[in-house]
Design a protein around this motif. Structure first.
Motif, mmCIF file in Angstrom:
data_model
loop_
_atom_site.group_PDB
_atom_site.id
_atom_site.type_symbol
_atom_site.label_atom_id
_atom_site.label_comp_id
_atom_site.label_asym_id
_atom_site.label_seq_id
_atom_site.Cartn_x
_atom_site.Cartn_y
_atom_site.Cartn_z
ATOM 1 N N GLU A 73 -23.545 -53.520 14.647
ATOM 2 C CA GLU A 73 -24.419 -52.872 13.669
ATOM 3 C C GLU A 73 -25.630 -52.244 14.350
ATOM 4 O O GLU A 73 -26.007 -52.620 15.453
ATOM 5 N N ASN A 74 -26.264 -51.331 13.630
ATOM 6 C CA ASN A 74 -27.479 -50.670 14.126
ATOM 7 C C ASN A 74 -28.696 -51.512 13.751
ATOM 8 O O ASN A 74 -29.541 -51.107 12.961
ATOM 9 N N LYS A 106 -25.599 -56.150 23.982
ATOM 10 C CA LYS A 106 -26.157 -56.399 25.313
ATOM 11 C C LYS A 106 -25.476 -57.592 25.974
ATOM 12 O O LYS A 106 -25.187 -57.573 27.172
ATOM 13 N N ALA A 107 -25.178 -58.623 25.191
ATOM 14 C CA ALA A 107 -24.595 -59.845 25.740
ATOM 15 C C ALA A 107 -23.074 -59.756 25.901
ATOM 16 O O ALA A 107 -22.530 -60.282 26.877
ATOM 17 N N HIS A 152 -24.800 -49.031 23.417
ATOM 18 C CA HIS A 152 -25.304 -49.223 22.059
ATOM 19 C C HIS A 152 -26.467 -48.276 21.760
ATOM 20 O O HIS A 152 -26.509 -47.660 20.694
ATOM 21 N N VAL A 153 -27.394 -48.135 22.693
ATOM 22 C CA VAL A 153 -28.548 -47.261 22.486
ATOM 23 C C VAL A 153 -28.122 -45.797 22.452
ATOM 24 O O VAL A 153 -28.618 -45.018 21.639
ATOM 25 N N LEU A 207 -32.649 -45.462 19.799
ATOM 26 C CA LEU A 207 -33.615 -46.555 19.744
ATOM 27 C C LEU A 207 -35.008 -45.954 19.798
ATOM 28 O O LEU A 207 -35.285 -45.093 20.643
ATOM 29 N N ASN A 208 -35.876 -46.399 18.909
ATOM 30 C CA ASN A 208 -37.243 -45.897 18.801
ATOM 31 C C ASN A 208 -37.227 -44.375 18.620
ATOM 32 O O ASN A 208 -36.622 -43.883 17.681
ATOM 33 N N SER A 209 -37.862 -43.625 19.508
ATOM 34 C CA SER A 209 -37.898 -42.165 19.321
ATOM 35 C C SER A 209 -36.666 -41.467 19.887
ATOM 36 O O SER A 209 -36.503 -40.263 19.714
ATOM 37 N N MET A 210 -35.786 -42.203 20.534
ATOM 38 C CA MET A 210 -34.542 -41.608 21.037
ATOM 39 C C MET A 210 -33.523 -41.583 19.909
ATOM 40 O O MET A 210 -33.252 -42.596 19.273
ATOM 41 N N GLY A 211 -32.952 -40.433 19.678
ATOM 42 C CA GLY A 211 -31.942 -40.299 18.635
ATOM 43 C C GLY A 211 -30.553 -40.673 19.131
ATOM 44 O O GLY A 211 -30.317 -40.858 20.324
#
Length: 181
Positions: free
Chosen positions: A73-74, A83-84, A146-147, A152-156
Motif C-alpha cells: 500500500e501507499n 523496505k524489509a 516503492h518510492v 514520497l514527499n515532494s517526489m511524485g
C-alpha cells in the motif's frame, strides 16, 4: 433465326427480372441500419447503457491490460514492509546497468544529482529543497522501488512513465550509486 431466339431470350430475362420488383414491399437489404441509420444529437444522452451510465463498467476483478498488481500500500507501513521484504525479481541476466543509468539520467538526475548526492540541477536552482543524499539514507532495493512506484514527499510517482522492469533497473542503479558515495 438464331438471332431472333437470342433477342427473345434476352427480352424474356429482362421482363422476368423487372417483374420481381415491388415498390410497396422493398427487397431484402443487407445491414439496413447502414442505409437507414438513426441520427443522434452530439453529446446527447443515450439509452444504450443501464441506469443512465455513460459507459459499461468493467467486470468485477478485472485489471487493465499490461497492469501488474503491486501488493504494498501507499502508506508508511507499506513503505516499511517493502523496505524489509521486497526483493528484485531480476536475475543477473536481466540487469542492465547501462539502461538503468540511462533511465536514472532521464527521470532522477535533475533532482538527485549525477552521483546521488541530492544536488541536481533543480536543487541547485532552488526549485526543490531537501532532496537527501543516498549516502545519508538507509534504503534497500525494495524501498527504492516503492518510492519510485508511489512517490514520497515532494517526489511524485513514476509508475506511469516507467514499467515495473524499468523501475527495478533504476533501483539497481541507485544501489550502485549509493555504494560509490
Amino acid at each position: 433465326m438464331k438471332r431472333v431466339y437470342k433477342i427473345t431470350l434476352l427480352l424474356g430475362i429482362t421482363i422476368l427480372v423487372a417483374s420481381c420488383r415491388n415498390d410497396k414491399a422493398p427487397n431484402y437489404q443487407y445491414f439496413p441500419n447502414m442505409y437507414e441509420s438513426l441520427g443522434y444529437e452530439t453529446y446527447s444522452e443515450s439509452k444504450a447503457f443501464a441506469n443512465g451510465q455513460e459507459a459499461q463498467i468493467p467486470a468485477q476483478g478485472s485489471i487493465n491490460r499490461g497492469f501488474e498488481p503491486y501488493e504494498y500500500e501507499n502508506t508508511t507501513a507499506g513503505y516499511e514492509l517493502a523496505k524489509a521484504n521486497l526483493k528484485s525479481p531480476l536475475d543477473s541476466l536481466d540487469l542492465n546497468s547501462e539502461k538503468g543509468k540511462e533511465l536514472y539520467e532521464i527521470y532522477c538526475m535533475s533532482c538527485h544529482g549525477a552521483t546521488g548526492n541530492g544536488k541536481g540541477k533543480l536543487v541547485e536552482r532552488e526549485k526543490f529543497l531537501g532532496v537527501p543524499s543516498y549516502k545519508d539514507r538507509v534504503i534497500t532495493e525494495g524501498s527504492i522501488f516503492h518510492v519510485v512506484t508511489y512517490g514520497l514527499n515532494s517526489m511524485g510517482s513514476h509508475a506511469n512513465q516507467l514499467s515495473s522492469h524499468e523501475r527495478w533497473l533504476v533501483a539497481d542503479y541507485v544501489q550502485k550509486l549509493r555504494s560509490q558515495l
